[in-house]
Design a protein around this motif. Sequence first.
Motif, short mmCIF file in Angstrom:
data_model
loop_
_atom_site.label_atom_id
_atom_site.label_comp_id
_atom_site.label_asym_id
_atom_site.label_seq_id
_atom_site.Cartn_x
_atom_site.Cartn_y
_atom_site.Cartn_z
N SER A 333 0.77 -1.15 0.18
CA SER A 333 -0.14 -0.13 0.10
C SER A 333 0.87 1.25 0.09
O SER A 333 1.89 1.34 0.63
N ALA A 334 0.46 2.59 -0.59
CA ALA A 334 1.33 3.69 -0.82
C ALA A 334 1.06 4.45 0.27
O ALA A 334 0.44 5.45 0.10
N THR A 335 1.46 4.20 1.51
CA THR A 335 1.35 4.94 2.61
C THR A 335 2.65 5.94 2.26
O THR A 335 3.53 5.60 1.71
N ILE A 336 2.65 7.04 3.13
CA ILE A 336 3.84 8.03 3.00
C ILE A 336 5.16 7.34 3.37
O ILE A 336 6.09 7.29 2.62
N LEU A 337 5.03 6.44 4.39
CA LEU A 337 6.19 5.88 4.88
C LEU A 337 6.66 4.57 3.94
O LEU A 337 7.70 4.62 3.55
N ASN A 338 5.65 3.99 3.39
CA ASN A 338 6.02 3.02 2.57
C ASN A 338 6.73 3.36 1.13
O ASN A 338 7.44 3.06 0.55
N SER A 339 5.84 4.59 0.73
CA SER A 339 6.16 5.25 -0.49
C SER A 339 7.76 5.81 -0.38
O SER A 339 8.56 5.61 -1.32
N MET A 340 8.35 6.46 0.64
CA MET A 340 9.53 6.64 0.83
C MET A 340 10.46 5.73 0.82
O MET A 340 11.59 5.74 0.26
N LEU A 341 10.00 4.63 1.51
CA LEU A 341 10.94 3.57 1.67
C LEU A 341 11.19 2.88 0.28
O LEU A 341 12.32 2.55 -0.06
N LEU A 342 10.29 2.52 -0.64
CA LEU A 342 10.17 2.09 -1.75
C LEU A 342 10.96 2.90 -2.76
O LEU A 342 11.51 2.54 -3.77
N GLU A 343 10.72 4.26 -2.87
CA GLU A 343 11.27 5.35 -3.64
C GLU A 343 12.92 5.19 -3.49
O GLU A 343 13.79 5.34 -4.28
N SER A 344 13.19 4.98 -2.20
CA SER A 344 14.69 5.00 -1.75
C SER A 344 15.47 3.83 -2.37
O SER A 344 16.48 3.71 -3.10
N ILE A 345 14.66 2.74 -2.49
CA ILE A 345 15.12 1.18 -2.87
C ILE A 345 15.23 1.37 -4.42
O ILE A 345 16.12 0.94 -5.03
N ASN A 346 14.21 2.01 -5.15
CA ASN A 346 14.16 2.17 -6.67
C ASN A 346 15.37 3.12 -6.87
O ASN A 346 15.78 2.84 -8.05
N HIS A 347 15.60 4.11 -6.23
CA HIS A 347 16.66 5.02 -6.69
C HIS A 347 17.90 4.25 -6.75
O HIS A 347 18.75 4.41 -7.70
N VAL A 348 18.22 3.58 -5.93
CA VAL A 348 19.51 2.69 -5.73
C VAL A 348 19.51 1.74 -6.90
O VAL A 348 20.86 1.57 -7.26
N TYR A 349 18.16 1.14 -7.11
CA TYR A 349 18.07 0.09 -8.20
C TYR A 349 18.63 0.80 -9.22
O TYR A 349 19.12 -0.11 -10.27
N HIS A 350 18.11 1.78 -9.87
CA HIS A 350 18.33 2.30 -11.05
C HIS A 350 19.88 2.80 -11.23
O HIS A 350 20.27 2.80 -12.33
N ALA A 351 20.57 2.80 -10.07
CA ALA A 351 21.97 2.97 -10.18
C ALA A 351 22.72 1.65 -10.29
O ALA A 351 23.82 1.49 -10.06
N ASN A 352 22.01 0.63 -10.07
CA ASN A 352 22.56 -0.77 -10.21
C ASN A 352 23.38 -1.02 -9.13
O ASN A 352 24.64 -1.51 -9.13
N CYS A 353 22.89 -0.56 -8.03
CA CYS A 353 23.79 -0.79 -6.70
C CYS A 353 22.86 -1.59 -5.86
O CYS A 353 21.75 -1.65 -5.93
#
Length: 447
Positions: A333-353
């Motif tokens: 579910s896209a709560t504020i906490l979950n969205s920030m957590l998953l956006e941080s994970i996505n950011h690093v994923y796109h950097a292939n790290c």
Amino acid sequence: MHLPDDQPKFDLHPDRLRALSVLFKLPQPQPVEQAQIVLLGVSHGANALALACEYPNAKIIAVASAAVYAQRIQEACKHLKIKNVRILSVSKWLDFTPKTPIDYVLCHGYYSYLSDDEKQRHTAQIAKVIHPQGMVYIDYLTTSGWQAFENMQYILTQIYPAENLQSIDETTFNQSINLLYRYLPTSHPLCHQLNHIMPKMNLRTHPSLNGYWSLKQAQTETADDFLHRLHELKLGYVCDSDISRYYFQPLPDDIQAHCGRNRHLSENLYDLLTHQSSRASLIMPIAQLLQFRLPSHEDMYESLDSLHISGHFQLEQEQTIWRSTLNPQIAVSATILNSMLLESINHVYHANCTLAVKKLLELLETKFKAVPDIHQSAYMMLLSLVLSGALHIRSQRQSGFHHQSAMIALHEWRMHHDPHLTPANKWLQPIAKKDLEVMKIAEANAQ
């Protein structure tokens, strides 16, 4: 039909095995960059070459099942200027005595095509050379779930003479299977089995298939038989590589009660009830596992804190659900906490790290310091995503940029030599050349 290339697999990665040893509080093997790693039954060597590129100081031993594969790996090493891969024939491997014990043994897509005697010899050799804290990965075909594939093998032998199976065109091959499938009555047992294991009948891309399974006679066995073989050689079964089955797909309570403490029986019944056609087992010397039990969520609390993660999630159109691209069944579910957590994970994923769990938790605690038990909430979410397979784990930080470039170079070189080979980059997913510069910039920003 050309045999497809063996493709790098994320769950086979030795640092994932080391991360699981951390998570489960088992003795830890050597860090991968200092390790000796044996890969058994390599074909074109994608897993061995990927590891060699990623960890130039590791010692990689590739056991080639045929001279043609050994030659192709040698050519690839020369092309990529790889110097830390040693190639052994099967006979030399079975007589091999390393100067120091082996830290990781990885066996994918090979074991079940051996005779019973060959299986015994390979397993005995693993027991002989493995480090006391080493880890072994062996996947094999299970008797209970492989029946549908055996039926398909029979169909293939009726369609094509055995001597022509190697030369048929893939499109013709798939069309023939689809033609038969179309006329099977819906009540036919084979129709149900095919519906379950291969809905699109694509030998190259369907996750359940390797492409070559239908051309070879497999020697299946039950989990009980496999584990018995291990125990005779003082090797112990840690768990299946798919750890989600222990935390999210339990057997029904009455079946579990019937099994009692007989873990072998419960594994066999799981394979039967879930149409499991193969399993990938994690193995250690049995002396390390005498008191081992799969940990509870609470037992893994501190362990997760020291690991690194990667993953990718997409926000669905209604903006209320994030869905994992690694395991599309997982929705958050896209709560504020979950969205920030998953956006941080996505950011690093796109950097292939990979992203340090400890850093992520510290960031969330800073941003949501007014929220009671924020650390506990974020931890439980991350652990659930790890256990479900929606996040990959590593024991140390990983950056795959140079590795990915090397795999693209290898793929392009191979396509020039043999256009029938499949991409050698399934581990990190294929990526277009135009995206490499974007990845490089993103990686620099993530430092």
